[in-house]
Write an enzyme that holds these catalytic residues in place. Sequence first.
Site, short mmCIF file in Angstrom:
data_model
loop_
_atom_site.label_atom_id
_atom_site.label_comp_id
_atom_site.label_asym_id
_atom_site.label_seq_id
_atom_site.Cartn_x
_atom_site.Cartn_y
_atom_site.Cartn_z
N HIS A 76 14.15 -24.90 18.74
CA HIS A 76 14.51 -24.49 17.37
C HIS A 76 15.07 -23.07 17.48
O HIS A 76 14.31 -22.13 17.71
CB HIS A 76 13.27 -24.47 16.46
CG HIS A 76 12.57 -25.79 16.35
ND1 HIS A 76 12.73 -26.64 15.29
CD2 HIS A 76 11.67 -26.39 17.17
CE1 HIS A 76 11.97 -27.72 15.44
NE2 HIS A 76 11.31 -27.59 16.60
N PHE A 77 16.38 -22.94 17.33
CA PHE A 77 16.99 -21.61 17.46
C PHE A 77 17.30 -20.99 16.09
O PHE A 77 17.92 -19.92 16.02
CB PHE A 77 18.22 -21.66 18.38
CG PHE A 77 17.87 -21.73 19.86
CD1 PHE A 77 16.57 -21.46 20.31
CD2 PHE A 77 18.82 -22.05 20.81
CE1 PHE A 77 16.25 -21.51 21.67
CE2 PHE A 77 18.51 -22.10 22.17
CZ PHE A 77 17.22 -21.84 22.60
N ARG A 78 16.88 -21.67 15.01
CA ARG A 78 16.75 -21.05 13.67
C ARG A 78 18.03 -20.57 13.01
O ARG A 78 17.97 -19.92 11.98
CB ARG A 78 15.77 -19.87 13.72
CG ARG A 78 14.44 -20.14 14.38
CD ARG A 78 13.62 -21.09 13.58
NE ARG A 78 12.22 -21.13 14.04
CZ ARG A 78 11.45 -22.20 13.92
NH1 ARG A 78 11.90 -23.31 13.37
NH2 ARG A 78 10.21 -22.17 14.33
N ASN A 108 15.97 -28.36 11.55
CA ASN A 108 15.24 -27.78 10.41
C ASN A 108 15.56 -26.30 10.22
O ASN A 108 14.68 -25.44 10.15
CB ASN A 108 13.72 -28.01 10.56
CG ASN A 108 13.15 -27.45 11.85
OD1 ASN A 108 13.87 -27.27 12.83
ND2 ASN A 108 11.86 -27.18 11.85
N HIS A 247 7.20 -34.62 21.61
CA HIS A 247 5.91 -33.93 21.80
C HIS A 247 4.67 -34.81 21.57
O HIS A 247 3.87 -34.54 20.69
CB HIS A 247 5.82 -32.65 20.96
CG HIS A 247 6.36 -32.70 19.56
ND1 HIS A 247 6.11 -33.74 18.71
CD2 HIS A 247 7.13 -31.82 18.87
CE1 HIS A 247 6.71 -33.50 17.56
NE2 HIS A 247 7.34 -32.35 17.63
N ASP A 318 9.85 -27.57 22.91
CA ASP A 318 9.58 -27.34 21.49
C ASP A 318 9.49 -25.84 21.20
O ASP A 318 8.58 -25.39 20.50
CB ASP A 318 8.33 -28.08 21.00
CG ASP A 318 8.25 -28.12 19.47
OD1 ASP A 318 9.24 -27.73 18.81
OD2 ASP A 318 7.21 -28.53 18.93
N HIS A 322 8.20 -18.02 15.63
CA HIS A 322 7.88 -17.41 14.34
C HIS A 322 7.52 -15.95 14.61
O HIS A 322 7.05 -15.62 15.70
CB HIS A 322 6.70 -18.14 13.68
CG HIS A 322 7.02 -19.55 13.31
ND1 HIS A 322 7.79 -19.89 12.23
CD2 HIS A 322 6.69 -20.73 13.91
CE1 HIS A 322 7.93 -21.21 12.15
NE2 HIS A 322 7.26 -21.74 13.17
O1 DOR Z 1 4.91 -26.56 15.57
C1 DOR Z 1 6.01 -26.91 15.21
N1 DOR Z 1 6.93 -26.02 14.80
N2 DOR Z 1 6.31 -28.20 15.20
C2 DOR Z 1 7.44 -28.67 14.64
O2 DOR Z 1 7.64 -29.86 14.64
C3 DOR Z 1 8.39 -27.75 13.99
C4 DOR Z 1 8.28 -26.42 14.60
C5 DOR Z 1 9.05 -25.36 13.84
O3 DOR Z 1 10.21 -25.59 13.52
O4 DOR Z 1 8.50 -24.28 13.64
#
Ligand code: DOR
Length: 460
Positions: A76-78, A108, A247, A318, A322
Amino acid sequence: MTITDDLATRLTHRHADLLVLSANVVTPAGIERLDIACLGGRIVALGELRGRWTGDNTLEASGLHVLPGIIDTQVHFREPGLTHKETLEAGTRGAVLGGVTGIFEMPNTTPLTLTPADLQAKLDLAQGRAWCDHAFYIGGSAVNAERLAELENLPGCAGVKVFMGSSFGDLLSDDDAVLQRILRHGKRRMAVHAEDETRLRERRALVEASGDVCDHPHWRDPESALLATQRIVAMAGEIGRRLHVLHVSSADEMAYLAHHKRRVSVEVTPHHLTLCAPECYQRLGSLAQMNPPVRDESHRQALWQAIRDGVVDVIGSDHAPHTRQGKAHPYPDSPSGMTGVQTLVPIMLDHVHKGRLSLQRLADLTSAGPARLFGIEGKGRIALGYDADLTLVDLNAERRISDAWIASVSGWTPYHNEAVTGWPVATVVRGQTVVRDETLVGCSPQGQPMAFCEVTPTQA
Ligand code: DOR
């Protein structure tokens, strides 16, 4: 003279862009001591090349092992939208520093990746800013279900990803009718985050009451994961769609999935193979919080057994960064996810060092496996004609992972201060040395979208 003429001339004169010399090369046939000639981004010669070939650049790799470029199938590179957590530039910089040459990025973001324009926006953001090759998942949801057959075939698309359980962001498809619509529209292997949303909602009161992150794996229990996995596997079976379960975290799912391998592939993360409840929650607090959760030793052992049994096809990190401020919110309001793209190789090499899997198996799980499952063109093996994506590692290097080493905007890793044996020392992406002596040397980011063999022209 055209570029092609120039390459042909160089080939005739045995002059490579890059020569990797005296390496222990992980090939499909086993580990062999070889030299590798890279020209025009591809591998053009393998064997005893010293003295027979010249090169613009050379990498003396005596004592090192060379793996086919590592592909991290879940990051996830946001970007766009959440650049205070991560960016495509920093995320891919962490990737190459950690020996990763290609990534699949998750939908996402803000906005979600749901349309051709959303996908194109990510490809544009990556152009000239991504240090490694890349592809982006399209999110599967009620709003785009009928367009997915077209969307999954767009250049640069890794496929369709569905969240059955809510995790981070607004991408949730937990309704059977919606899931069936999504499954019916498309042919490529569909990736799924399998946690049962109804059960998660019912059980959330448990953690609202305790506020204790140690309860994370009890709230999102193995039953939540198994229920969703069983539901989606059954639905995909009826519809005849191939599936990729991301996962996988529990012994229960592994036992079930072992009987569905014909159509269903399985991914695990280094976090679930390495960390263990309750110890990780006691030590790291919400930094260890991810979805699905890290579980206890019996589940961790079952994941390793599934690797030994061949049930697991792929390891993806994964990487879900954050900020520390976000993580400091009282649980369960703290967001789930940990960084992982940069530590995938060091952590897995340490497992190799400890005898838990062979280097050959690791190469299959992190390079050949992704290429085979998703039909990535020209990647996944060190062989003539394949892309010159190479991960050079020192199996004996003893290092300590630290937050300071982490390139992610979020700036932390759950493995801060962990000592490991085995370390990525150089990363080559399509013949260009991007990392050398553990240092970024590429003058500018030159990552390109990956191409997929399975993609057929759109039938609108
Ligand atoms: O822990 C997680 N964080 N699981 C996910 O499926 C999404 C991810 C996130 O995008 O932070």
